[in-house]
Scaffold this motif. Sequence first.
Motif, PDB file in Angstrom:
ATOM      1  N   MET A 127      -8.127  -1.660  33.009  1.00 48.00           N
ATOM      2  CA  MET A 127      -6.918  -1.387  33.903  1.00 48.00           C
ATOM      3  C   MET A 127      -5.707  -0.881  33.193  1.00 48.00           C
ATOM      4  SD  MET A 127      -6.792  -4.782  36.231  1.00 48.00           S
ATOM      5  CE  MET A 127      -6.223  -4.495  37.877  1.00 48.00           C
ATOM      6  N   SER A 128      -5.528  -1.214  32.021  1.00 47.46           N
ATOM      7  CA  SER A 128      -4.461  -0.357  31.140  1.00 47.46           C
ATOM      8  C   SER A 128      -4.632   1.121  30.940  1.00 47.46           C
ATOM      9  CB  SER A 128      -4.119  -1.182  29.854  1.00 47.46           C
ATOM     10  OG  SER A 128      -3.728  -2.506  30.103  1.00 47.46           O
ATOM     11  N   LYS A 129      -5.977   0.956  30.633  1.00 51.15           N
ATOM     12  CA  LYS A 129      -6.653   2.564  30.410  1.00 51.15           C
ATOM     13  C   LYS A 129      -6.299   3.463  31.686  1.00 51.15           C
ATOM     14  CE  LYS A 129      -9.745   1.359  26.757  1.00 51.15           C
ATOM     15  NZ  LYS A 129     -11.155   0.959  26.207  1.00 51.15           N
ATOM     16  N   GLU A 130      -6.885   2.663  32.866  1.00 45.90           N
ATOM     17  CA  GLU A 130      -6.837   3.554  34.111  1.00 45.90           C
ATOM     18  C   GLU A 130      -5.359   3.575  34.470  1.00 45.90           C
ATOM     19  OE1 GLU A 130      -8.484   1.038  36.944  1.00 45.90           O
ATOM     20  OE2 GLU A 130     -10.603   0.902  35.961  1.00 45.90           O
ATOM     21  N   ARG A 135      -0.939   7.629  35.062  1.00 40.47           N
ATOM     22  CA  ARG A 135       0.678   8.106  34.522  1.00 40.47           C
ATOM     23  C   ARG A 135       0.423   9.504  33.965  1.00 40.47           C
ATOM     24  NH1 ARG A 135       2.945   2.526  31.870  1.00 40.47           N
ATOM     25  NH2 ARG A 135       3.473   1.506  33.957  1.00 40.47           N
ATOM     26  N   THR A 136      -0.733   9.723  33.052  1.00 39.32           N
ATOM     27  CA  THR A 136      -0.534  11.095  32.476  1.00 39.32           C
ATOM     28  C   THR A 136      -1.050  12.024  33.675  1.00 39.32           C
ATOM     29  OG1 THR A 136      -1.450  10.077  30.438  1.00 39.32           O
ATOM     30  CG2 THR A 136      -1.973  12.387  30.682  1.00 39.32           C
ATOM     31  N   SER A 137      -2.153  11.725  34.454  1.00 35.69           N
ATOM     32  CA  SER A 137      -2.181  12.632  35.488  1.00 35.69           C
ATOM     33  C   SER A 137      -1.194  12.922  36.448  1.00 35.69           C
ATOM     34  CB  SER A 137      -3.522  11.970  36.536  1.00 35.69           C
ATOM     35  OG  SER A 137      -4.659  11.940  35.574  1.00 35.69           O
ATOM     36  N   VAL A 140       1.185  15.027  34.588  1.00 36.64           N
ATOM     37  CA  VAL A 140       0.567  16.582  34.685  1.00 36.64           C
ATOM     38  C   VAL A 140       0.714  17.301  35.859  1.00 36.64           C
ATOM     39  CG1 VAL A 140      -1.480  18.044  34.339  1.00 36.64           C
ATOM     40  CG2 VAL A 140      -1.101  16.180  32.737  1.00 36.64           C
ATOM     41  N   ALA A 141       0.623  16.557  36.984  1.00 32.50           N
ATOM     42  CA  ALA A 141       0.776  17.011  38.063  1.00 32.50           C
ATOM     43  C   ALA A 141       2.034  17.434  38.623  1.00 32.50           C
ATOM     44  CB  ALA A 141       0.156  16.138  39.320  1.00 32.50           C
ATOM     45  N   ALA A 142       2.989  16.660  38.124  1.00 29.35           N
ATOM     46  CA  ALA A 142       4.456  16.853  38.303  1.00 29.35           C
ATOM     47  C   ALA A 142       4.863  18.174  37.554  1.00 29.35           C
ATOM     48  CB  ALA A 142       5.207  15.676  37.834  1.00 29.35           C
ATOM     49  N   ASN A 143       4.408  18.098  36.508  1.00 32.19           N
ATOM     50  CA  ASN A 143       4.850  19.514  35.608  1.00 32.19           C
ATOM     51  C   ASN A 143       4.101  20.640  36.108  1.00 32.19           C
ATOM     52  OD1 ASN A 143       6.151  18.012  33.619  1.00 32.19           O
ATOM     53  ND2 ASN A 143       4.353  17.717  32.317  1.00 32.19           N
ATOM     54  N   TYR A 144       2.824  20.618  36.701  1.00 30.94           N
ATOM     55  CA  TYR A 144       2.383  21.877  37.264  1.00 30.94           C
ATOM     56  C   TYR A 144       3.087  22.193  38.462  1.00 30.94           C
ATOM     57  CZ  TYR A 144      -1.209  24.275  40.320  1.00 30.94           C
ATOM     58  OH  TYR A 144      -1.481  25.093  41.125  1.00 30.94           O
ATOM     59  N   TYR A 145       3.354  21.113  39.607  1.00 29.52           N
ATOM     60  CA  TYR A 145       4.082  21.537  40.659  1.00 29.52           C
ATOM     61  C   TYR A 145       5.608  22.176  40.208  1.00 29.52           C
ATOM     62  CZ  TYR A 145       0.362  19.792  43.454  1.00 29.52           C
ATOM     63  OH  TYR A 145      -0.838  19.192  44.175  1.00 29.52           O
TER      64      TYR A 145
END
Length: 163
Positions: A127-130, A135-137, A140-145
């Motif tokens: 669950m920690s890995k997920e 969080r990373t996703s 990345v999505a926030a930076n992309y937008y």
Amino acid sequence: MQRQKTEHNYIVILKDSLKSKIGCLEDLIKLNNRIEKLALGEKWDYELFDELISEKGKLISRLDKLDDGFTGVYNRVKDVLNNEKDIYAEDIRELKDSIRIITELTLKLEKSELKNKEVFDNRLGSMSKEIKVARTSNKVAANYYQNMAKLNVIEPQFMDKKK
């Protein structure tokens, strides 16, 4: 005669208490099996987990009460049981049998608890890995937008008004 009847009643209470404890331990083992299945499942159900843990707390509380009650009654008749073993031999044998069963169930419960701890440790690790991937996703999505939003903005430009 009255004293013997009272003592017999206490012994019956002791037997009933141990039978109740056996039932409670069996319920705890079944509950632990349900918790293990939940932890091993693909989808985590927080509501079911909360419900199972709440039920487990109630069973543990009941066990504590049974232990306290047993101890209180046993303290009243332990001298009689020790001094008049021949009169109460059958009752003592039944009590010992119940205690042996309780010991076996307690060991089984402890094994189940250790297994569940291991399963939960593994589950928490995944669950920690997920969560880290999520969080990373999200980052990345926030930076992309954020970057895409900048593409649509036209920067102010100088216009040469000379002809």
